[in-house]
Design a protein around this motif. Structure first.
Motif, PDB file in Angstrom:
ATOM      1  N   VAL A  86       0.869  -1.173   0.000  1.00 10.81           N
ATOM      2  CA  VAL A  86       0.000   0.000   0.000  1.00 10.81           C
ATOM      3  C   VAL A  86       0.905   1.221   0.000  1.00 10.81           C
ATOM      4  O   VAL A  86       1.791   1.343   0.843  1.00 10.81           O
ATOM      5  CB  VAL A  86      -0.936   0.027   1.230  1.00 10.81           C
ATOM      6  N   GLU A  87       0.679   2.105  -0.977  1.00 12.21           N
ATOM      7  CA  GLU A  87       1.469   3.329  -1.084  1.00 12.21           C
ATOM      8  C   GLU A  87       0.552   4.526  -0.899  1.00 12.21           C
ATOM      9  O   GLU A  87      -0.502   4.600  -1.528  1.00 12.21           O
ATOM     10  CB  GLU A  87       2.157   3.407  -2.447  1.00 12.21           C
ATOM     11  N   VAL A  88       0.967   5.449  -0.037  1.00  8.92           N
ATOM     12  CA  VAL A  88       0.214   6.674   0.204  1.00  8.92           C
ATOM     13  C   VAL A  88       1.065   7.830  -0.304  1.00  8.92           C
ATOM     14  O   VAL A  88       2.222   7.974   0.095  1.00  8.92           O
ATOM     15  CB  VAL A  88      -0.090   6.872   1.704  1.00  8.92           C
ATOM     16  N   VAL A  89       0.498   8.626  -1.206  1.00 10.44           N
ATOM     17  CA  VAL A  89       1.227   9.775  -1.742  1.00 10.44           C
ATOM     18  C   VAL A  89       0.399  11.035  -1.540  1.00 10.44           C
ATOM     19  O   VAL A  89      -0.825  10.993  -1.578  1.00 10.44           O
ATOM     20  CB  VAL A  89       1.572   9.592  -3.241  1.00 10.44           C
ATOM     21  N   GLY A  90       1.092  12.127  -1.306  1.00  6.80           N
ATOM     22  CA  GLY A  90       0.416  13.397  -1.109  1.00  6.80           C
ATOM     23  C   GLY A  90       1.318  14.359  -0.366  1.00  6.80           C
ATOM     24  O   GLY A  90       2.419  14.007   0.063  1.00  6.80           O
ATOM     25  N   ALA A  91       0.834  15.571  -0.200  1.00  5.67           N
ATOM     26  CA  ALA A  91       1.599  16.594   0.516  1.00  5.67           C
ATOM     27  C   ALA A  91       1.357  16.457   2.020  1.00  5.67           C
ATOM     28  O   ALA A  91       0.375  15.866   2.454  1.00  5.67           O
ATOM     29  CB  ALA A  91       1.168  17.980   0.031  1.00  5.67           C
ATOM     30  N   ARG A  92       2.252  16.986   2.797  1.00  8.58           N
ATOM     31  CA  ARG A  92       2.132  17.050   4.255  1.00  8.58           C
ATOM     32  C   ARG A  92       1.938  15.680   4.908  1.00  8.58           C
ATOM     33  O   ARG A  92       1.125  15.516   5.800  1.00  8.58           O
ATOM     34  CB  ARG A  92       0.979  17.974   4.667  1.00  8.58           C
ATOM     35  N   LEU A  93       2.685  14.689   4.483  1.00  4.23           N
ATOM     36  CA  LEU A  93       2.551  13.353   5.062  1.00  4.23           C
ATOM     37  C   LEU A  93       3.739  12.970   5.944  1.00  4.23           C
ATOM     38  O   LEU A  93       3.798  11.852   6.444  1.00  4.23           O
ATOM     39  CB  LEU A  93       2.390  12.309   3.948  1.00  4.23           C
ATOM     40  N   LEU A 127       3.904  -1.091   3.777  1.00 11.00           N
ATOM     41  CA  LEU A 127       3.261   0.219   3.688  1.00 11.00           C
ATOM     42  C   LEU A 127       4.329   1.268   3.438  1.00 11.00           C
ATOM     43  O   LEU A 127       5.359   1.280   4.106  1.00 11.00           O
ATOM     44  CB  LEU A 127       2.521   0.529   4.994  1.00 11.00           C
ATOM     45  N   ASP A 128       4.082   2.130   2.451  1.00 13.73           N
ATOM     46  CA  ASP A 128       5.001   3.232   2.184  1.00 13.73           C
ATOM     47  C   ASP A 128       4.212   4.529   2.156  1.00 13.73           C
ATOM     48  O   ASP A 128       3.077   4.568   1.688  1.00 13.73           O
ATOM     49  CB  ASP A 128       5.723   3.031   0.849  1.00 13.73           C
ATOM     50  N   VAL A 129       4.811   5.583   2.679  1.00 14.15           N
ATOM     51  CA  VAL A 129       4.176   6.901   2.715  1.00 14.15           C
ATOM     52  C   VAL A 129       5.124   7.912   2.091  1.00 14.15           C
ATOM     53  O   VAL A 129       6.279   8.033   2.510  1.00 14.15           O
ATOM     54  CB  VAL A 129       3.832   7.317   4.161  1.00 14.15           C
ATOM     55  N   GLY A 130       4.635   8.614   1.086  1.00 13.50           N
ATOM     56  CA  GLY A 130       5.412   9.682   0.467  1.00 13.50           C
ATOM     57  C   GLY A 130       6.724   9.231  -0.150  1.00 13.50           C
ATOM     58  O   GLY A 130       7.662  10.019  -0.251  1.00 13.50           O
ATOM     59  N   GLY A 131       6.813   7.964  -0.550  1.00 15.99           N
ATOM     60  CA  GLY A 131       8.038   7.455  -1.163  1.00 15.99           C
ATOM     61  C   GLY A 131       9.202   7.304  -0.199  1.00 15.99           C
ATOM     62  O   GLY A 131      10.353   7.156  -0.613  1.00 15.99           O
ATOM     63  N   TYR A 132       8.905   7.296   1.114  1.00 17.04           N
ATOM     64  CA  TYR A 132       9.972   7.224   2.117  1.00 17.04           C
ATOM     65  C   TYR A 132      10.835   5.980   1.943  1.00 17.04           C
ATOM     66  O   TYR A 132      12.065   6.051   1.985  1.00 17.04           O
ATOM     67  CB  TYR A 132       9.385   7.245   3.532  1.00 17.04           C
ATOM     68  N   ARG A 133      10.195   4.834   1.755  1.00 13.79           N
ATOM     69  CA  ARG A 133      10.965   3.583   1.694  1.00 13.79           C
ATOM     70  C   ARG A 133      11.894   3.549   0.481  1.00 13.79           C
ATOM     71  O   ARG A 133      13.022   3.071   0.572  1.00 13.79           O
ATOM     72  CB  ARG A 133      10.035   2.378   1.709  1.00 13.79           C
ATOM     73  N   ALA A 134      11.428   4.044  -0.657  1.00 14.08           N
ATOM     74  CA  ALA A 134      12.280   4.063  -1.852  1.00 14.08           C
ATOM     75  C   ALA A 134      13.496   4.957  -1.628  1.00 14.08           C
ATOM     76  O   ALA A 134      14.630   4.593  -1.976  1.00 14.08           O
ATOM     77  CB  ALA A 134      11.479   4.535  -3.057  1.00 14.08           C
ATOM     78  N   LEU A 140      20.387   3.550   2.147  1.00 15.86           N
ATOM     79  CA  LEU A 140      20.955   2.360   2.783  1.00 15.86           C
ATOM     80  C   LEU A 140      21.861   1.589   1.830  1.00 15.86           C
ATOM     81  O   LEU A 140      22.837   0.971   2.264  1.00 15.86           O
ATOM     82  CB  LEU A 140      19.839   1.460   3.303  1.00 15.86           C
ATOM     83  N   ALA A 141      21.556   1.635   0.537  1.00 20.38           N
ATOM     84  CA  ALA A 141      22.433   0.989  -0.444  1.00 20.38           C
ATOM     85  C   ALA A 141      23.807   1.648  -0.414  1.00 20.38           C
ATOM     86  O   ALA A 141      24.840   0.967  -0.476  1.00 20.38           O
ATOM     87  CB  ALA A 141      21.820   1.070  -1.839  1.00 20.38           C
ATOM     88  N   ALA A 142      23.833   2.977  -0.284  1.00 18.53           N
ATOM     89  CA  ALA A 142      25.108   3.693  -0.200  1.00 18.53           C
ATOM     90  C   ALA A 142      25.844   3.333   1.088  1.00 18.53           C
ATOM     91  O   ALA A 142      27.068   3.125   1.084  1.00 18.53           O
ATOM     92  CB  ALA A 142      24.871   5.201  -0.277  1.00 18.53           C
ATOM     93  N   VAL A 143      25.116   3.231   2.202  1.00 18.50           N
ATOM     94  CA  VAL A 143      25.723   2.839   3.481  1.00 18.50           C
ATOM     95  C   VAL A 143      26.322   1.439   3.362  1.00 18.50           C
ATOM     96  O   VAL A 143      27.448   1.184   3.814  1.00 18.50           O
ATOM     97  CB  VAL A 143      24.668   2.886   4.616  1.00 18.50           C
ATOM     98  N   ALA A 144      25.575   0.524   2.745  1.00 16.13           N
ATOM     99  CA  ALA A 144      26.040  -0.856   2.601  1.00 16.13           C
ATOM    100  C   ALA A 144      27.291  -0.928   1.731  1.00 16.13           C
ATOM    101  O   ALA A 144      28.261  -1.623   2.073  1.00 16.13           O
ATOM    102  CB  ALA A 144      24.928  -1.724   2.008  1.00 16.13           C
ATOM    103  N   MET A 163      19.064  -0.723  13.244  1.00 12.70           N
ATOM    104  CA  MET A 163      18.126  -0.450  12.154  1.00 12.70           C
ATOM    105  C   MET A 163      16.859  -1.263  12.337  1.00 12.70           C
ATOM    106  O   MET A 163      16.857  -2.287  13.018  1.00 12.70           O
ATOM    107  CB  MET A 163      18.747  -0.830  10.802  1.00 12.70           C
ATOM    108  N   SER A 164      15.808  -0.817  11.658  1.00 12.30           N
ATOM    109  CA  SER A 164      14.555  -1.574  11.628  1.00 12.30           C
ATOM    110  C   SER A 164      14.736  -2.797  10.725  1.00 12.30           C
ATOM    111  O   SER A 164      15.717  -2.900   9.980  1.00 12.30           O
ATOM    112  CB  SER A 164      13.424  -0.694  11.085  1.00 12.30           C
ATOM    113  N   ALA A 165      13.779  -3.710  10.775  1.00 16.16           N
ATOM    114  CA  ALA A 165      13.847  -4.914   9.934  1.00 16.16           C
ATOM    115  C   ALA A 165      13.899  -4.539   8.455  1.00 16.16           C
ATOM    116  O   ALA A 165      14.657  -5.130   7.682  1.00 16.16           O
ATOM    117  CB  ALA A 165      12.653  -5.820  10.216  1.00 16.16           C
ATOM    118  N   PHE A 166      13.100  -3.553   8.047  1.00 14.07           N
ATOM    119  CA  PHE A 166      13.116  -3.100   6.653  1.00 14.07           C
ATOM    120  C   PHE A 166      14.501  -2.597   6.262  1.00 14.07           C
ATOM    121  O   PHE A 166      15.030  -2.943   5.205  1.00 14.07           O
ATOM    122  CB  PHE A 166      12.074  -1.990   6.454  1.00 14.07           C
TER     123      PHE A 166
END
Length: 200
Positions: A86-93, A127-134, A140-144, A163-166
């Motif tokens: 589930v992806e939630v997109v929008g302003a002020r999230l 669940l992703d909000v505002g593209g945060y996970r992407a 995190l790829a850069a950190v790794a 870190m979280s499981a994700f």
């Protein structure tokens, strides 16, 4: 509309004959080890339409939360990588993401609980909000990659921050795709972290 209400504080999950959902861990090896300890039950992948149904239930639940909080957002439900999304997109999230995604993780667990209450089966909902996970996945790829470079240069294990499981899963995916290094998680939540080490 499906019943995806939040349980009352005085409402016990045991009264409904359900059990709490355990958070999924971050590596396939750890999941397989847990299953072996539980008697090695067979894995059966849910059908695509079952996964989409899970994402619909979660989307209804999240939509209800957004209405209560008076937040505007477009909600997309889909199946990706064999799991409901589930992806939630929008302003002020940003408030729904919280510091380092802590609020997002909590909302994800609530949405998973809503799915569990409807279906009786645990869900691997993402669940992703505002593209945060992407965005976080790229960071995190850069950190790794940086950790891998240091491990290869010095030949010593590197312990990353908790870190979280994700987040751990994102790091494991990058490290495991690079020859000469390996990663594993150590510690107990909320201080569980990834260790990157050279392969012997």
């Amino acid at each position: 509309m499906t019943d995806t209400s939040i349980p009352r504080a005085d409402e016990s999950l045991d009264e409904e004959g359900t059990e709490p959902i355990e958070a999924s861990d971050d590596t396939e090896a750890e999941l397989e080890a847990e299953e072996a300890e539980e008697g090695g039950r067979e894995k059966t992948a849910p059908a695509e339409n079952d996964l989409f149904r899970q994402s619909e239930i979660a989307a209804d639940y999240v939509e209800g939360l957004l209405d209560i909080l008076d937040y505007d957002g477009d909600i997309d439900e889909l199946v990706s990588g064999g799991r409901p999304v589930v992806e939630v997109v929008g302003a002020r999230l940003q408030n729904l993401v919280g510091q380092r995604g802590a609020t997002l993780e909590a909302l994800q667990e609530l949405a998973r609980l809503a799915v569990f209450r409807q279906t009786g089966s645990p869900s691997r909902l993402l669940l992703d909000v505002g593209g945060y996970r992407a965005t976080r996945r790229k960071e995190l790829a850069a950190v790794a990659r940086n950790a891998v470079e240091k491990v290869k240069e010095y030949g010593e294990p590197i312990r990353l921050e908790p870190m979280s499981a994700f987040e751990r899963k994102c790091v494991h995916d990058v490290v495991n795709a690079i020859a000469g290094v390996e990663s594993e998680s150590e510690g107990v939540e909320p201080n569980r972290r990834v260790v990157v080490r050279p392969v012997d």
